[in-house]
Design a protein around this motif. Structure first.
Motif, mmCIF file in Angstrom:
data_model
loop_
_atom_site.group_PDB
_atom_site.id
_atom_site.type_symbol
_atom_site.label_atom_id
_atom_site.label_comp_id
_atom_site.label_asym_id
_atom_site.label_seq_id
_atom_site.Cartn_x
_atom_site.Cartn_y
_atom_site.Cartn_z
ATOM 1 N N GLU A 7 0.851 -1.187 0.000
ATOM 2 C CA GLU A 7 0.000 0.000 0.000
ATOM 3 C C GLU A 7 0.888 1.238 0.000
ATOM 4 N N ALA A 8 0.724 2.076 -1.019
ATOM 5 C CA ALA A 8 1.438 3.358 -1.085
ATOM 6 C C ALA A 8 0.418 4.481 -1.187
ATOM 7 N N LYS A 9 0.667 5.561 -0.450
ATOM 8 C CA LYS A 9 -0.235 6.705 -0.459
ATOM 9 C C LYS A 9 0.583 7.990 -0.512
ATOM 10 N N LEU A 11 3.060 8.767 -2.174
ATOM 11 C CA LEU A 11 4.471 8.432 -2.033
ATOM 12 C C LEU A 11 5.333 9.326 -2.916
ATOM 13 N N ASP A 29 0.066 6.638 -5.629
ATOM 14 C CA ASP A 29 -0.926 5.864 -4.887
ATOM 15 C C ASP A 29 -1.009 4.483 -5.541
ATOM 16 N N LYS A 60 15.039 4.943 0.260
ATOM 17 C CA LYS A 60 14.171 5.491 1.300
ATOM 18 C C LYS A 60 13.251 6.554 0.708
ATOM 19 N N GLU A 63 8.438 11.130 1.131
ATOM 20 C CA GLU A 63 7.096 11.669 1.381
ATOM 21 C C GLU A 63 6.086 10.539 1.359
ATOM 22 N N GLY A 64 4.958 10.761 2.037
ATOM 23 C CA GLY A 64 3.867 9.805 1.996
ATOM 24 C C GLY A 64 4.114 8.580 2.856
ATOM 25 N N THR A 65 3.346 7.539 2.572
ATOM 26 C CA THR A 65 3.426 6.301 3.345
ATOM 27 C C THR A 65 3.565 5.104 2.406
ATOM 28 N N LEU A 66 4.195 4.052 2.920
ATOM 29 C CA LEU A 66 4.385 2.811 2.166
ATOM 30 C C LEU A 66 4.457 1.664 3.154
ATOM 31 N N THR A 67 3.619 0.653 2.937
ATOM 32 C CA THR A 67 3.666 -0.543 3.778
ATOM 33 C C THR A 67 3.761 -1.784 2.895
ATOM 34 N N MET A 72 6.322 -1.331 7.748
ATOM 35 C CA MET A 72 7.212 -0.432 7.044
ATOM 36 C C MET A 72 8.199 -1.271 6.220
#
Length: 258
Positions: A7-9, A11, A29, A60, A63-67, A72
């Motif tokens: 899941e990327a948001k 990013l 996304d 690395k 910005e944003g999130t990535l799981t 992580m």
């Protein structure tokens, strides 16, 4: 509903260089579900490999999130959540095929190595080549050893960075077919980087079309081909229609200016 593996948001990834910042990814996304075969396609330098490397915690994000598997990327790497296949086979020339495949098991201290090695060589149709050295194999066979090595510790996720790009078309077609058979047998989730439209359409359940740098996702195209498919499918109207949509997305992506 299938479980999300990646899941990327929003990013983003920016490299700091001596000449100033380089914006590699922007506002990405993405959702990859369990069992998907997802291909990233886009022009050279668009960030396909950078996105794959961010998923693998080799770069690395900034910005944003990535799981990955709900963790992580660093945690997922330490949990051995994925196997990674590079553009070149990257085999040790002084190690036999079985010793190359077993290398991750040695490093991780995983037992039952012999049966794991044999099982994965069977999966890539290389039984009987255990004692050979990389220089005794063709380029396509070397890349199959690399895939067996990535599968050695049985990860649920397989990340592949244009593994067949340097091979001729005939060998590439054969390996595409074998990779689909492997995916169907193992039920892995696969994320695959490619420059080839036919390859992306043939292999994928989902095609992610990316723009030139900074890489954005222009289109996400789902396919409805059966899991067990042959190269003949490339002549069907549905295949050609999807290929044309990918081509139009790549062309439209060049309108981005940053």
């Amino acid at each position: 509903m299938a479980q999300a593996v990646i899941e990327a948001k929003d990013l983003g990834l920016t490299f700091q260089t001596a000449d100033g910042p380089v914006f590699a990814l922007s506002k990405v996304d993405l959702s990859v579900e369990e069992g998907d075969f997802v291909s990233f396609i886009g022009p050279s330098g668009c960030g396909k490999t950078t996105l794959l490397r961010a998923i693998a915690d080799l770069e690395k994000f900034t910005e944003g999130t990535l799981t990955v598997n709900g963790m992580m990327p660093e945690q997922a790497r330490l949990a051995r959540s994925y196997g990674y296949v590079f553009q070149a086979p990257a085999l040790y020339p002084w190690r036999t095929v079985e010793a190359n495949v077993g290398l991750p098991l040695e490093i991780m201290g995983i037992g039952d190595a012999a049966s794991r090695i044999q099982r994965n060589l069977d999966l890539v149709n290389l039984s009987g080549f255990e004692k050979k050295f990389p220089w005794q194999l063709s380029g396509g066979m070397q890349q199959r050893v690399s895939i067996a090595r990535a599968l050695a510790f049985d990860p649920k996720l397989l990340l592949m960075d244009e593994p067949f790009g340097a091979l001729d078309e005939i060998v590439r077609d054969k390996l595409n077919q074998q990779l689909l058979e492997l995916w169907d047998r193992t039920k892995k989730t696969v994320v695959f980087v490619t420059h080839s439209i036919p390859e992306a359409v043939f292999l994928s359940t989902k095609i992610v079309v990316m723009s030139p740098r900074p890489g954005r996702i222009i289109d996400v195209i789902k396919t409805n081909f059966p899991r067990q498919r042959t190269l003949d499918i490339r002549e069907t109207p549905e295949f050609l229609k999807i290929a044309q949509r990918v081509r139009e997305g790549l062309k439209a992506g060049h309108a981005y200016e940053d």
